[in-house]
Motif scaffolding. Structure first.
Motif, PDB file in Angstrom:
ATOM      1  N   GLU A 140      38.157  45.166  37.617  1.00  0.00           N
ATOM      2  CA  GLU A 140      38.731  45.110  38.940  1.00  0.00           C
ATOM      3  C   GLU A 140      38.892  46.093  40.266  1.00  0.00           C
ATOM      4  N   ASP A 141      38.311  47.708  40.170  1.00  0.00           N
ATOM      5  CA  ASP A 141      38.003  48.235  40.897  1.00  0.00           C
ATOM      6  C   ASP A 141      37.145  48.276  42.108  1.00  0.00           C
ATOM      7  N   ASN A 194      42.209  37.297  47.813  1.00  0.00           N
ATOM      8  CA  ASN A 194      42.673  39.020  48.006  1.00  0.00           C
ATOM      9  C   ASN A 194      43.621  39.844  47.077  1.00  0.00           C
ATOM     10  N   GLY A 195      43.892  39.134  45.653  1.00  0.00           N
ATOM     11  CA  GLY A 195      44.613  39.373  44.851  1.00  0.00           C
ATOM     12  C   GLY A 195      44.700  39.159  43.243  1.00  0.00           C
ATOM     13  N   TYR A 242      38.222  38.061  46.665  1.00  0.00           N
ATOM     14  CA  TYR A 242      37.711  37.801  45.812  1.00  0.00           C
ATOM     15  C   TYR A 242      39.427  37.311  44.904  1.00  0.00           C
ATOM     16  N   SER A 243      39.077  36.851  44.007  1.00  0.00           N
ATOM     17  CA  SER A 243      40.735  36.420  43.118  1.00  0.00           C
ATOM     18  C   SER A 243      40.468  37.282  42.179  1.00  0.00           C
ATOM     19  N   THR A 289      37.744  45.014  43.970  1.00  0.00           N
ATOM     20  CA  THR A 289      38.733  44.690  45.350  1.00  0.00           C
ATOM     21  C   THR A 289      37.682  45.939  46.340  1.00  0.00           C
TER      22      THR A 289
END
Length: 242
Positions: free
Chosen positions: A114-115, A178-179, A124-125, A118
């Protein structure tokens, strides 16, 4: 839209491809069996060429410390291919509460994934899901010994893979978040009780013993793997068993 679904022949990926194509999109599955390797990078540029959205559903072959290297390397290669191919949306599947269980190597590896996403250059999603109903047999096998299965009472909110795939497809077809989007099953069970329900349904006479030190989920503190505020999927565990 055109979707490159990496890991598109697996449990979730094959259903995501089916759902996206049924919705009128063009979703193409890619995996090692189709000549795409996320670790070596083989075939990645060709897989994402012309795609609008990259969906990464690949998974580490192990749950140990080696999974950190898998996700680091695979994400680096996928982000590079996505940037080169002009991908406009990058979607991954993760786990509800993944950043709350640093004691588990695999969860730390998924949090790392995930990091990396992001911090990358592509919108992104992240779809986080609770534990798949399909994995209960494996969970039971980890701590089975003769006529006994030992399980902790860790709260679990099982979700059907079909419902996970629908959530991934819907998020992938939308604008980048974006989350994070959380999706979970409709009910929470202690894992030991879930084990008893599963064995009873199968006519399996083994006994589930509550053991707070048994198996991978023993490292989980509290109810961090559940989220009743998530989007709740419709499939109940007993209905899925039936």
């Amino acid at each position: 839209m055109k979707f490159a679904v990496i890991g598109g022949t697996g449990l979730i990926g094959s259903q995501v491809v089916k759902d996206l194509n049924a919705a009128g999109h063009e979703a193409v599955p890619h995996s090692q069996s189709t000549g795409v390797d996320v670790i070596s990078g083989q075939g990645l540029n060709e897989a994402v060429a012309g795609a609008d959205v990259l969906v990464n559903l690949t998974n580490s072959p192990t749950f140990d410390e080696a999974s950190l290297t898998f996700f680091q390397t695979s994400m680096d290669n996928l982000l590079a291919a996505g940037r080169k191919g002009g991908i406009r949306h990058f979607v991954i599947l993760s786990i509800v509460g993944v950043d709350q269980v640093p004691e588990l190597d695999y969860y730390r590896a998924k949090a790392l994934q995930e990091d990396i996403l992001t911090a990358g250059p592509v919108p992104y999603s992240i779809v986080r899901a609770t534990q798949f109903m399909e994995f209960m047999d494996a969970v039971l096998s980890w701590t089975a010994d003769g006529d006994t299965v030992r399980l902790p009472a860790t709260p679990i909110q099982p979700i059907a893979s079909e419902d996970v795939a629908k959530a991934v497809a819907e998020v992938a077809a939308g604008a980048p978040l974006n989350g994070i989007h959380n999706v979970a099953g409709p009910e929470v069970f202690p894992l030991d009780e879930l084990g008893r329900i599963t064995l009873s349904h199968k006519g399996d006479n083994r006994t589930v013993v509550t053991d707070p030190a048994a198996g991978m989920f023993a490292a989980v503190k509290g109810d961090v793997l559940t989220d009743m505020d998530a989007h709740l999927a419709p499939t109940h565990y007993t209905d899925w068993l039936s």
